[in-house]
Design a protein around this motif. Sequence first.
Motif, PDB file in Angstrom:
ATOM      1  N   CYS A 161       0.635  -1.364  -0.282  1.00  0.00           N
ATOM      2  CA  CYS A 161       0.234   0.241   0.423  1.00  0.00           C
ATOM      3  C   CYS A 161       0.896   1.820   0.054  1.00  0.00           C
ATOM      4  N   SER A 162       1.642   1.191   0.262  1.00  0.00           N
ATOM      5  CA  SER A 162       2.718   2.270   0.444  1.00  0.00           C
ATOM      6  C   SER A 162       4.351   2.510  -0.333  1.00  0.00           C
ATOM      7  N   SER A 163       4.723   1.365  -1.014  1.00  0.00           N
ATOM      8  CA  SER A 163       5.499   1.293  -1.914  1.00  0.00           C
ATOM      9  C   SER A 163       5.666   1.610  -3.542  1.00  0.00           C
ATOM     10  N   ALA A 164       6.308   1.922  -3.866  1.00  0.00           N
ATOM     11  CA  ALA A 164       6.664   2.304  -5.450  1.00  0.00           C
ATOM     12  C   ALA A 164       8.221   2.183  -5.976  1.00  0.00           C
ATOM     13  N   SER A 165       7.941   1.737  -7.286  1.00  0.00           N
ATOM     14  CA  SER A 165       9.306   1.513  -7.369  1.00  0.00           C
ATOM     15  C   SER A 165       9.128   1.816  -9.154  1.00  0.00           C
ATOM     16  N   VAL A 166      10.146   1.346  -9.672  1.00  0.00           N
ATOM     17  CA  VAL A 166      10.859   1.567 -11.490  1.00  0.00           C
ATOM     18  C   VAL A 166      11.548   0.205 -11.538  1.00  0.00           C
ATOM     19  N   GLN A 167      10.995  -1.052 -12.235  1.00  0.00           N
ATOM     20  CA  GLN A 167      11.849  -1.959 -12.080  1.00  0.00           C
ATOM     21  C   GLN A 167      11.226  -1.916 -13.906  1.00  0.00           C
ATOM     22  N   VAL A 168      13.340  -2.190 -14.184  1.00  0.00           N
ATOM     23  CA  VAL A 168      13.388  -2.651 -15.028  1.00  0.00           C
ATOM     24  C   VAL A 168      13.304  -3.684 -15.631  1.00  0.00           C
ATOM     25  N   CYS A 169      13.461  -4.094 -17.216  1.00  0.00           N
ATOM     26  CA  CYS A 169      12.883  -4.968 -18.140  1.00  0.00           C
ATOM     27  C   CYS A 169      13.371  -5.962 -18.994  1.00  0.00           C
ATOM     28  N   VAL A 170      14.934  -6.367 -18.995  1.00  0.00           N
ATOM     29  CA  VAL A 170      15.682  -6.436 -19.298  1.00  0.00           C
ATOM     30  C   VAL A 170      15.483  -8.019 -20.069  1.00  0.00           C
ATOM     31  N   ASP A 171      16.159  -8.521 -21.659  1.00  0.00           N
ATOM     32  CA  ASP A 171      15.751  -9.916 -21.983  1.00  0.00           C
ATOM     33  C   ASP A 171      16.935 -10.530 -21.256  1.00  0.00           C
ATOM     34  N   ALA A 172      16.414 -12.287 -21.370  1.00  0.00           N
ATOM     35  CA  ALA A 172      17.758 -13.094 -20.519  1.00  0.00           C
ATOM     36  C   ALA A 172      18.574 -13.046 -20.499  1.00  0.00           C
ATOM     37  N   GLY A 173      18.997 -12.958 -22.493  1.00  0.00           N
ATOM     38  CA  GLY A 173      20.093 -13.210 -22.669  1.00  0.00           C
ATOM     39  C   GLY A 173      20.086 -14.754 -23.457  1.00  0.00           C
ATOM     40  N   HIS A 174      21.375 -14.773 -24.907  1.00  0.00           N
ATOM     41  CA  HIS A 174      21.745 -16.300 -25.007  1.00  0.00           C
ATOM     42  C   HIS A 174      21.859 -17.070 -24.382  1.00  0.00           C
ATOM     43  N   GLU A 175      22.010 -18.343 -25.240  1.00  0.00           N
ATOM     44  CA  GLU A 175      22.159 -19.309 -24.272  1.00  0.00           C
ATOM     45  C   GLU A 175      23.352 -19.947 -24.598  1.00  0.00           C
ATOM     46  N   GLU A 176      24.262 -19.198 -25.236  1.00  0.00           N
ATOM     47  CA  GLU A 176      25.575 -19.688 -25.054  1.00  0.00           C
ATOM     48  C   GLU A 176      26.027 -18.450 -23.226  1.00  0.00           C
ATOM     49  N   PRO A 177      27.661 -18.796 -23.176  1.00  0.00           N
ATOM     50  CA  PRO A 177      28.147 -17.921 -22.260  1.00  0.00           C
ATOM     51  C   PRO A 177      28.880 -16.384 -23.348  1.00  0.00           C
ATOM     52  N   GLY A 178      29.581 -15.832 -22.280  1.00  0.00           N
ATOM     53  CA  GLY A 178      29.799 -14.316 -22.377  1.00  0.00           C
ATOM     54  C   GLY A 178      28.791 -12.992 -21.806  1.00  0.00           C
ATOM     55  N   PRO A 179      29.483 -12.128 -22.161  1.00  0.00           N
ATOM     56  CA  PRO A 179      28.587 -10.763 -21.259  1.00  0.00           C
ATOM     57  C   PRO A 179      27.252 -10.793 -21.861  1.00  0.00           C
ATOM     58  N   LEU A 180      26.886 -11.134 -22.775  1.00  0.00           N
ATOM     59  CA  LEU A 180      25.022 -11.117 -23.040  1.00  0.00           C
ATOM     60  C   LEU A 180      24.458 -12.515 -23.147  1.00  0.00           C
ATOM     61  N   GLY A 181      25.406 -13.226 -22.344  1.00  0.00           N
ATOM     62  CA  GLY A 181      24.638 -14.769 -22.160  1.00  0.00           C
ATOM     63  C   GLY A 181      23.733 -14.688 -21.004  1.00  0.00           C
ATOM     64  N   HIS A 182      22.760 -15.326 -20.947  1.00  0.00           N
ATOM     65  CA  HIS A 182      21.856 -15.568 -19.805  1.00  0.00           C
ATOM     66  C   HIS A 182      22.315 -15.622 -18.207  1.00  0.00           C
ATOM     67  N   GLY A 183      23.137 -16.487 -18.251  1.00  0.00           N
ATOM     68  CA  GLY A 183      23.445 -16.762 -17.138  1.00  0.00           C
ATOM     69  C   GLY A 183      24.528 -16.299 -16.353  1.00  0.00           C
ATOM     70  N   ARG A 184      25.487 -15.248 -17.312  1.00  0.00           N
ATOM     71  CA  ARG A 184      26.217 -13.966 -16.833  1.00  0.00           C
ATOM     72  C   ARG A 184      24.900 -12.932 -17.079  1.00  0.00           C
ATOM     73  N   ARG A 185      23.807 -12.809 -16.864  1.00  0.00           N
ATOM     74  CA  ARG A 185      23.089 -11.306 -16.776  1.00  0.00           C
ATOM     75  C   ARG A 185      21.828 -12.272 -15.555  1.00  0.00           C
ATOM     76  N   TRP A 186      21.839 -13.024 -15.516  1.00  0.00           N
ATOM     77  CA  TRP A 186      21.286 -13.683 -14.062  1.00  0.00           C
ATOM     78  C   TRP A 186      22.272 -13.206 -13.231  1.00  0.00           C
ATOM     79  N   TRP A 187      23.513 -14.187 -12.919  1.00  0.00           N
ATOM     80  CA  TRP A 187      24.395 -13.075 -11.724  1.00  0.00           C
ATOM     81  C   TRP A 187      24.346 -11.892 -12.268  1.00  0.00           C
ATOM     82  N   LEU A 188      24.883 -11.506 -12.718  1.00  0.00           N
ATOM     83  CA  LEU A 188      25.028 -10.101 -12.647  1.00  0.00           C
ATOM     84  C   LEU A 188      24.074  -9.103 -12.850  1.00  0.00           C
TER      85      LEU A 188
END
Length: 448
Positions: A161-188
């Motif tokens: 009842c009293s809170s408000a936020s800014v929620q940012v939605c980003v894609d999950a990312g690649h299946e492959e590893p790397g800066p845009l991979g979903h595992g890295r983005r989940w951890w980040l």
Amino acid sequence: MSDSVRDCGDCTDSRTAVTEAEVEALVRGICFKTGPPRCLGVEVEWLVHELRRPQLPVTPERLEAAYAALRTVPLGSALTVEPGGQLELSSPPAASLMECIGTVSADLDAVRAVLAEDGLGLVGFGHDPWHAPRRFLRRPRYDAMETCLDRTGTAGRHMMCSSASVQVCVDAGHEEPGPLGHGRRWWLAHQLGPVLVAAFANSPLVGHRPTGWRSTRQLHWTEIGPDRAGAPPLNGDPRGAWARHVLDAPVMCVRRDDGAWDVPEGLTLRDWTRSGVPRPPTREDVDYHLTTLFPPVRPRGHLELRMIDAQPGDDGWIVPLAVTAALFDDPEAAETAYRTVKPLAERALNLPAPHNPLWIDAARDGLGDPELGEAATVCFAAALQALPRLGATPEVTGAVAAYIDRYVARGRCPADDLLDRVRGTRLPPSRLRSTRGTSTIHGKDIRT
């Protein structure tokens, strides 16, 4: 962003009972939709108050009349009302940062115009600094939620009842590893989360008084508890970890068509699938259960980052959106952010977010925490450099630069401004002059 829970069509009829194995397969299949990051979204929540004297409460009758008028306004974003009467705009998935900003800015202009006709306005605080929690919506979902969350104290009512936020939605990312991979983005998302909490903390007051926390909103999420508002462990496959977390989380309610919903105590979804009591769970129940979990990062096909307080000013929400988008979707900035926050992970003590020392320090101290302040300095600088590569206009990069100058470079956050006002302190005049500026986004002045 649209709810990806409803995108999966590989299961039986939604009212057919599901087994434990079917639930696990369902959740694993819908929580991360992988591929090259292409879409971006934002959900902006606002407190609604008297336009000229926001400390005065608004009657439920006035809110209802204003929201009835808003329902007739064509908007690009989805408009919803939260249990306490807060207003939320959820953008459609956008192909670029500027598309997202353009859609939501136009919608906010339209919403503000309608509210102003009744003397109402939108106020950006992470937690209402004046009023006690008061429920506006009387629906079975919120009756059940209140009953469930009251078992652990008053934090649930504050959240509802009293809170408000800014929620940012980003894609999950690649299946492959790397800066845009979903595992890295989940951890980040979980390790960068405390930096975002600290940099954008804007809820230090409850009942006109300082709480001792820069983000009281984040404190309340912590108090709700790890089963309902916590993240799964990060040491493993994200899909498997989230599926286990969903199964082991307590069921908030069992919906009924013939009266008040049941609110079981201590019944996990896993237990429910095994016992079939009070009735066997269905696919619809699983979908609903997912909407009753509130971790700081919620996988809904995309990643929903839920840790940022609502921001001051008409366009304050643009800075956290731009910074977060840059740190996730620009490969160079994502790599910098990863390297910067990696040492901070030691302070988490392998405990899930937000119930670990790193997240707690961020909510309490903001950028006054030296390590979080240093990490924010590096991450915001990387985001600022990346924004032109994402197509950001000079006005948007200027707003981010002004935020860095006013807050990040000084180890401050918006909560510190509110605390200064309460304590009657001000920055020296020379510093005030050096930190104030004006930029323009979509024809509107943003004062920083």
